[in-house]
Design a protein around this motif. Structure first.
Motif, short mmCIF file in Angstrom:
data_model
loop_
_atom_site.label_atom_id
_atom_site.label_comp_id
_atom_site.label_asym_id
_atom_site.label_seq_id
_atom_site.Cartn_x
_atom_site.Cartn_y
_atom_site.Cartn_z
N GLY A 15 0.90 -1.33 0.01
CA GLY A 15 0.04 0.05 0.02
C GLY A 15 0.82 1.31 -0.03
O GLY A 15 0.47 2.25 -0.62
N LYS A 16 2.01 1.40 0.78
CA LYS A 16 2.93 2.26 0.62
C LYS A 16 3.56 2.51 -0.67
O LYS A 16 4.24 3.61 -0.80
CB LYS A 16 3.84 2.41 2.12
CG LYS A 16 3.21 2.41 3.16
CD LYS A 16 3.94 2.25 4.50
CE LYS A 16 3.57 2.55 5.62
NZ LYS A 16 4.54 2.27 7.02
N ASN A 17 3.82 1.74 -1.27
CA ASN A 17 4.37 1.95 -2.82
C ASN A 17 3.21 1.88 -4.08
O ASN A 17 2.53 0.94 -4.07
CB ASN A 17 5.46 0.48 -2.86
CG ASN A 17 6.29 0.74 -1.81
OD1 ASN A 17 7.31 1.27 -2.25
ND2 ASN A 17 6.22 0.18 -0.79
N LEU A 52 -4.95 -0.98 -2.65
CA LEU A 52 -5.52 -2.24 -1.94
C LEU A 52 -6.83 -2.39 -1.92
O LEU A 52 -7.62 -1.53 -1.49
CB LEU A 52 -4.94 -2.25 -0.51
CG LEU A 52 -3.43 -2.10 -0.17
CD1 LEU A 52 -3.38 -2.08 1.11
CD2 LEU A 52 -2.74 -2.95 -1.01
N GLN A 53 -7.37 -3.52 -2.65
CA GLN A 53 -8.82 -3.60 -3.01
C GLN A 53 -9.39 -4.73 -2.40
O GLN A 53 -10.28 -5.41 -3.14
CB GLN A 53 -9.10 -3.48 -4.57
CG GLN A 53 -8.37 -2.16 -5.07
CD GLN A 53 -8.94 -2.05 -6.57
OE1 GLN A 53 -9.61 -2.86 -7.28
NE2 GLN A 53 -8.27 -0.77 -7.20
N GLY A 54 -9.05 -5.28 -1.10
CA GLY A 54 -9.61 -6.28 -0.59
C GLY A 54 -8.87 -7.72 -1.11
O GLY A 54 -7.67 -7.63 -1.38
N GLY A 55 -9.59 -8.72 -0.88
CA GLY A 55 -9.13 -10.28 -1.33
C GLY A 55 -10.17 -10.91 -1.25
O GLY A 55 -11.28 -10.94 -0.73
N PHE A 56 -9.82 -12.45 -1.48
CA PHE A 56 -10.82 -13.43 -1.37
C PHE A 56 -10.39 -14.43 -0.24
O PHE A 56 -9.36 -15.18 -0.17
CB PHE A 56 -10.81 -14.22 -2.69
CG PHE A 56 -11.42 -13.74 -4.06
CD1 PHE A 56 -12.39 -13.64 -4.22
CD2 PHE A 56 -10.50 -12.73 -4.57
CE1 PHE A 56 -12.93 -13.07 -5.26
CE2 PHE A 56 -10.75 -12.12 -5.82
CZ PHE A 56 -12.12 -12.32 -6.10
N ILE A 57 -11.20 -14.51 0.83
CA ILE A 57 -11.08 -15.51 2.19
C ILE A 57 -10.92 -16.74 1.55
O ILE A 57 -11.96 -17.02 0.60
CB ILE A 57 -12.05 -15.06 3.05
CG1 ILE A 57 -12.17 -13.75 3.50
CG2 ILE A 57 -12.03 -16.07 4.22
CD1 ILE A 57 -13.31 -13.30 4.43
#
Length: 540
Positions: A15-17, A52-57
């Motif tokens: 996220g910082k990059n 950062l757009q989430g993810g798949f649990i």
């Protein structure tokens, strides 16, 4: 960018990059067994950075099917249950946030909370006695005018004030500061206050009907807490006697007996009501039945000396003295030989039957973190009505409690059990200020935290801790294959009263430990205390 199982720290690093593509793990937050720890931590970071757009649990549902044992009991079958020629990986497909029949697991509530599109952030109380709250709209296309905001000010489980906000104009991806008046609340000493906010639909929205709740938050009014001394009736004068084997504290209402060899209460009677089952009074405990994640990070091997310390502790010294007519002090020092340190308990017994227990765990050079710091005891099964003031109503742990609000909850001990497909640690509650366990007549025991604003870790089940462990001793043969038909209620209440447990973790189930901030390392002193008090009527 589609990685597998990044940690929260990896999310933050990405996220910082600035990246030229969105970062969306195809698998993350592995939800195997009692898991999904630090899920809110993931989303606190995800919401900070656009890439950062989430993810798949991984994943949605436990993948087991019903089988029946030789006695006709149904259980969920998994790897290893289909014959020697069937390849298997034990319970590894049981990694959902719902059970095989799609009943919710406690983790589902945490996921729902972290996925909310409206945030409420405490910005302090201003000079006009108003709580300032930043309302953030994370929707892409929805104005918050479509919601009704219900606000409650609560204390001790009771609503003291209701307020409503309509037509709150907050555009997508913006925030607005609201002010909640507190002037109508008569703030009292020794009382915690909370503001709860719920965002509900003002109109039907697709399948969701008018009034459906889509976001909620609880904000503690810590600035409004004031502590004052409370005077209590110390009760009758106490008599103290002892011999080589026991210490006995009595008056006309109380009979309390300590075993010197065990360093443990073996009888606790008040007005002829026995609270201790078969001599199992409070005993130091540093172990929990391993979760699937614990097995994955080798906790049963790496941390095993903490279990040995629980099973093989020795009483180094025990002494008793009368402090005043209505109070006796019993001091116990335990030697934890396997980790070369000490644990000390001080019992202050009052003439009214109250026992205050203060505990101190000394540092050790043993490197493995501590699975739990607490005491365990057993009560007769009749004390099966549970009422507590802490986080709930569903099971929660130090790294999975954002969805569990502090309130007064009432249930049965039977309802505390969470039937994970492979039995493991379950049914825990955190930040418990007090709890009562009562029989049908309303008689029982009240457990109160020594630090009311910190609370205790707490569980009460009709099963012993060992039922959820792979063995009741120190030998771990690698057999993790217990099933729900191995778990049966017994005529007891197994009570755990803790400073806390290690976190559940959930970054993955094959090596990742709980985040460091959710571990208790052995290199410092740990102090905690609680009170046991007989009660003769229901607490409202």
């Amino acid at each position: 960018i589609v990685p597998h199982y990044p940690s929260p720290a990896t999310f933050e690093m990405v996220g910082k990059n600035l990246t030229d593509r969105p970062y969306i793990p195809s698998e993350y937050a592995h939800a195997m067994g009692n898991s999904s720890g630090n899920f809110q931590d993931y989303w606190d970071i995800i919401e900070l950075y656009d890439n950062l757009q989430g993810g798949f649990i991984w994943d949605w549902v436990d993948q087991s099917i019903w089988k029946t044992d030789s006695e006709g009991n149904r259980y969920y079958a998994y790897g290893g249950d289909y014959g020697k020629n069937m390849p298997d990986d034990n319970t590894f497909l049981n990694n959902g946030i719902v059970f095989p029949d799609r009943a919710p697991q406690p983790a589902l509530y945490e996921v729902r909370k972290a996925h909310e599109y409206i945030n409420f952030k405490d910005k302090g109380i201003n000079r006009h006695n108003e709580l300032r709250v930043l309302v953030e709209n994370l929707y892409d296309f929805t104005n918050l005018k479509d919601f009704i905001f219900e606000i409650k000010i609560k204390a001790n489980g009771k609503v003291l004030d209701n307020q409503t906000l309509n037509n709150l104009n907050v555009l997508p991806h913006t925030g607005k500061l609201i002010r909640i008046p507190l002037s109508d609340v008569d703030f009292q000493n020794n009382t915690e206050y909370f503001v709860e906010i719920a965002a509900k639909l003002s109109n039907n929205w697709g399948l969701l009907l008018n009034g459906h709740e889509l976001a909620r938050e609880q904000l503690p009014l810590t600035q409004k807490y004031t502590k004052a001394e409370i005077e209590t009736d110390p009760g009758q004068a106490l008599m103290l006697s002892e011999d080589d084997k026991k210490i006995v504290v009595t008056n006309s209402d109380l009979y309390l007996e300590f075993s010197k060899a065990k360093g443990q209460i073996i009888s606790y009677k008040y007005e002829n009501q026995e609270f201790i089952l078969n001599g199992h009074g409070p005993k130091p405990n540093f172990w929990r039945a391993p979760t699937d994640n614990d097995f994955g990070n080798k906790m049963p091997d790496r941390n095993i000396e903490w279990k040995r310390a629980s099973l093989e502790m020795e009483v180094k010294e025990i002494s008793a003295e009368k402090i005043k007519d209505m109070q006796v002090k019993i001091s116990i020092s335990y030697l934890l030989k396997s980790i070369d340190t000490e644990y000390k308990s001080i019992y202050l017994i009052d003439g009214n039957g109250t026992i205050n227990i203060s505990n101190e765990l000394h540092p050790t050079d043993y490197q493995a973190d501590i699975p739990r710091i607490g005491m365990r005891m057993q009560l007769p099964a009749e004390f099966s009505n549970l009422k507590y003031y802490g986080r709930g109503p569903w099971e929660n742990y130090v790294d999975r409690k954002a969805s569990a609000f502090i309130d007064i909850y009432e249930s049965s001990v039977s309802d505390q059990y969470v039937p994970y497909v492979r039995p493991q640690e379950n049914g825990y509650k955190t930040d418990v200020r007090w709890a009562t366990l009562l029989n049908q007549a309303g008689t029982g025991l009240k457990i109160t935290s020594g630090d009311i604003r910190q609370g205790l870790g707490f569980s009460a089940l009709h099963m012993e801790n060992e039922q959820f462990d792979t063995t009741d001793g120190l030998d771990y043969p690698g057999n993790k294959s217990k099933h729900i038909n191995d778990i049966h209620e017994k005529e007891l209440v197994q009570l755990n009263i803790d400073l806390g447990q290690r976190g559940l973790g959930g970054d993955n189930s094959w090596g990742a430990r709980p985040q460091k901030k959710y571990q208790m390392t052995g290199d410092k002193v740990y102090l905690y205390s609680f009170e046991l008090k007989p009660v003769k009527h229901r607490i409202n």
